[in-house]
Design a protein around this motif. Structure first.
Motif, PDB file in Angstrom:
ATOM      1  N   VAL A 155       0.797  -1.104  -0.041  1.00  0.00           N
ATOM      2  CA  VAL A 155      -0.116   0.235   0.027  1.00  0.00           C
ATOM      3  C   VAL A 155       0.922   1.299   0.086  1.00  0.00           C
ATOM      4  CG1 VAL A 155      -1.670   1.331   1.066  1.00  0.00           C
ATOM      5  CG2 VAL A 155      -1.709  -1.254   1.135  1.00  0.00           C
ATOM      6  N   LEU A 156       0.616   2.237  -0.886  1.00  0.00           N
ATOM      7  CA  LEU A 156       1.412   3.481  -1.159  1.00  0.00           C
ATOM      8  C   LEU A 156       0.554   4.545  -0.631  1.00  0.00           C
ATOM      9  CD1 LEU A 156       3.041   2.730  -4.629  1.00  0.00           C
ATOM     10  CD2 LEU A 156       3.863   1.880  -2.172  1.00  0.00           C
ATOM     11  N   ASP A 157       1.130   5.787  -0.296  1.00  0.00           N
ATOM     12  CA  ASP A 157       0.445   6.829   0.076  1.00  0.00           C
ATOM     13  C   ASP A 157       0.495   7.769  -1.491  1.00  0.00           C
ATOM     14  OD1 ASP A 157       2.843   8.033  -0.251  1.00  0.00           O
ATOM     15  OD2 ASP A 157       3.305   8.475   1.699  1.00  0.00           O
ATOM     16  N   SER A 158      -0.059   9.113  -1.050  1.00  0.00           N
ATOM     17  CA  SER A 158      -0.392   9.969  -2.313  1.00  0.00           C
ATOM     18  C   SER A 158       1.193  10.281  -3.013  1.00  0.00           C
ATOM     19  CB  SER A 158      -1.085  10.930  -1.968  1.00  0.00           C
ATOM     20  OG  SER A 158      -0.222  11.627  -1.103  1.00  0.00           O
ATOM     21  N   ALA A 159       2.057  10.097  -2.262  1.00  0.00           N
ATOM     22  CA  ALA A 159       3.519  10.342  -3.009  1.00  0.00           C
ATOM     23  C   ALA A 159       4.214   9.286  -3.375  1.00  0.00           C
ATOM     24  CB  ALA A 159       4.415  11.156  -1.730  1.00  0.00           C
ATOM     25  N   GLY A 160       3.511   7.979  -3.323  1.00  0.00           N
ATOM     26  CA  GLY A 160       4.179   6.794  -3.719  1.00  0.00           C
ATOM     27  C   GLY A 160       5.229   6.093  -2.805  1.00  0.00           C
ATOM     28  N   ARG A 161       4.966   6.436  -1.600  1.00  0.00           N
ATOM     29  CA  ARG A 161       5.855   5.987  -0.463  1.00  0.00           C
ATOM     30  C   ARG A 161       5.149   4.835   0.104  1.00  0.00           C
ATOM     31  NH1 ARG A 161       6.710  11.617   0.789  1.00  0.00           N
ATOM     32  NH2 ARG A 161       4.908  11.425   1.899  1.00  0.00           N
ATOM     33  N   PRO A 162       5.832   3.668   0.504  1.00  0.00           N
ATOM     34  CA  PRO A 162       5.240   2.552   0.872  1.00  0.00           C
ATOM     35  C   PRO A 162       4.647   2.652   2.249  1.00  0.00           C
ATOM     36  CG  PRO A 162       7.633   2.089   0.828  1.00  0.00           C
ATOM     37  CD  PRO A 162       7.314   3.457   0.043  1.00  0.00           C
ATOM     38  N   LEU A 163       3.469   2.343   2.720  1.00  0.00           N
ATOM     39  CA  LEU A 163       2.957   2.346   3.973  1.00  0.00           C
ATOM     40  C   LEU A 163       2.859   1.161   4.600  1.00  0.00           C
ATOM     41  CD1 LEU A 163      -0.318   4.711   3.433  1.00  0.00           C
ATOM     42  CD2 LEU A 163       2.020   5.201   4.261  1.00  0.00           C
ATOM     43  N   ALA A 164       2.864   0.050   3.762  1.00  0.00           N
ATOM     44  CA  ALA A 164       2.792  -1.395   4.231  1.00  0.00           C
ATOM     45  C   ALA A 164       3.056  -2.093   3.059  1.00  0.00           C
ATOM     46  CB  ALA A 164       1.604  -1.776   4.717  1.00  0.00           C
ATOM     47  N   ARG A 165       3.856  -3.362   3.346  1.00  0.00           N
ATOM     48  CA  ARG A 165       4.141  -4.338   2.309  1.00  0.00           C
ATOM     49  C   ARG A 165       3.945  -5.701   2.944  1.00  0.00           C
ATOM     50  NH1 ARG A 165       7.080  -2.362  -1.973  1.00  0.00           N
ATOM     51  NH2 ARG A 165       8.194  -0.662  -1.694  1.00  0.00           N
TER      52      ARG A 165
END
Length: 276
Positions: free
Chosen positions: A100-110
């Protein structure tokens, strides 16, 4: 017998009884009777146990018809089964969400998974070899005919009774894809696996960057076998085939090439595989 008391009578899709055949030929040409015979010798309960080890979201009844796929599976379920072969006999639980990525494309969870230890790698390689023959000369030979032979893909067609479902599962050295075609109302599609789902898979892999499937040879040894006797023989003999074996299981008896078999070598032809 079936739970309702009726008798299950499997048959080959061409309506013929082919007699004793090599297991690899039964798989390549979708010969149902040979597959059922093997499954009954192995034991339906053992087949069910193997399927249950993949943690499929289905109740698996140990009826003989299970041996020919009488089990409602989703494309994801089928992909899970074929992933085991595509990953060289190492099970890796599949997930429809990898992260799951945030709006900036950073991973929140893998959601990572760890593959199994590969207890049956040699067996998986033998099956992959057979599935490669399916796309070269068997029910999925259109893969090679379509110009994708260099991929050395492994795969299998599937067709349910009354042609309700058309399946093809195939993998290369870097991708696995499962295609299912069917109707929302469950009526017959009029398609075999080879005339429906396989065509979709071919068009996908025409466009998908992928790598050829190179079968690892560790744990395998190849030998030329006289098909009628099961003994090793010479390559110029009629009726001889080069086949893979698990190391230590290659036939030890050797049979030389007779003059008659040498003559037959020049007249050998392959039977056309049945559609599935």
């Amino acid at each position: 017998g079936q739970p309702d008391g009726s008798r299950w009578r499997p048959k080959n899709s061409d309506g013929e009884v082919h007699g004793p055949v090599l297991l690899i030929d039964a798989l390549v040409n979708s010969l149902n009777l040979a597959s059922v015979d093997l499954g009954m010798r192995v034991g339906v309960d053992r087949v069910r146990g193997l399927l249950e080890s993949f943690d499929l979201s289905r109740t698996i009844n140990p009826n003989p018809s299970l041996l020919l796929g009488a089990l409602d599976l989703s494309p994801l379920d089928v992909a899970q089964l074929y992933q085991y072969l595509a990953a060289d006999g190492r099970a890796l639980p599949l997930s429809s969400v990898r992260g799951v990525l945030d709006s900036a494309g950073r991973p929140l969870a893998r959601y990572g998974t760890t593959p199994g230890d590969g207890s049956y790698v040699t067996a998986a390689r033998l099956v992959t070899y057979a599935l490669q023959q399916v796309t070269r000369s068997g029910t999925a030979r259109e893969v090679a005919a379509a110009g994708l032979g260099a991929l050395n893909a492994a795969g299998k067609t599937g067709t349910s009774d009354t042609q309700r479902d058309s399946w093809f599962a195939g993998y290369t050295g870097s991708q696995l894809a499962v295609v299912w075609l069917g109707r929302d109302d469950n009526k017959p599609t009029g398609l075999y696996g080879s005339t429906g789902a396989l065509k979709v898979w071919i068009e996908l892999f025409r466009r998908l960057p992928t790598q050829p499937l190179l079968l690892p040879r560790e744990g395998l040894e190849f030998a030329t076998i006289d098909v009628s006797s099961g003994k090793t023989t010479d390559g110029e003999c009629g009726g001889s085939r080069e086949l893979p074996f698990a190391v230590g299981y290659t036939p030890q008896e050797h049979e030389g090439c007779t003059l008659e078999k040498l003559k037959n070598f020049f007249g050998t032809t392959n039977n056309e595989p049945v559609r599935n």
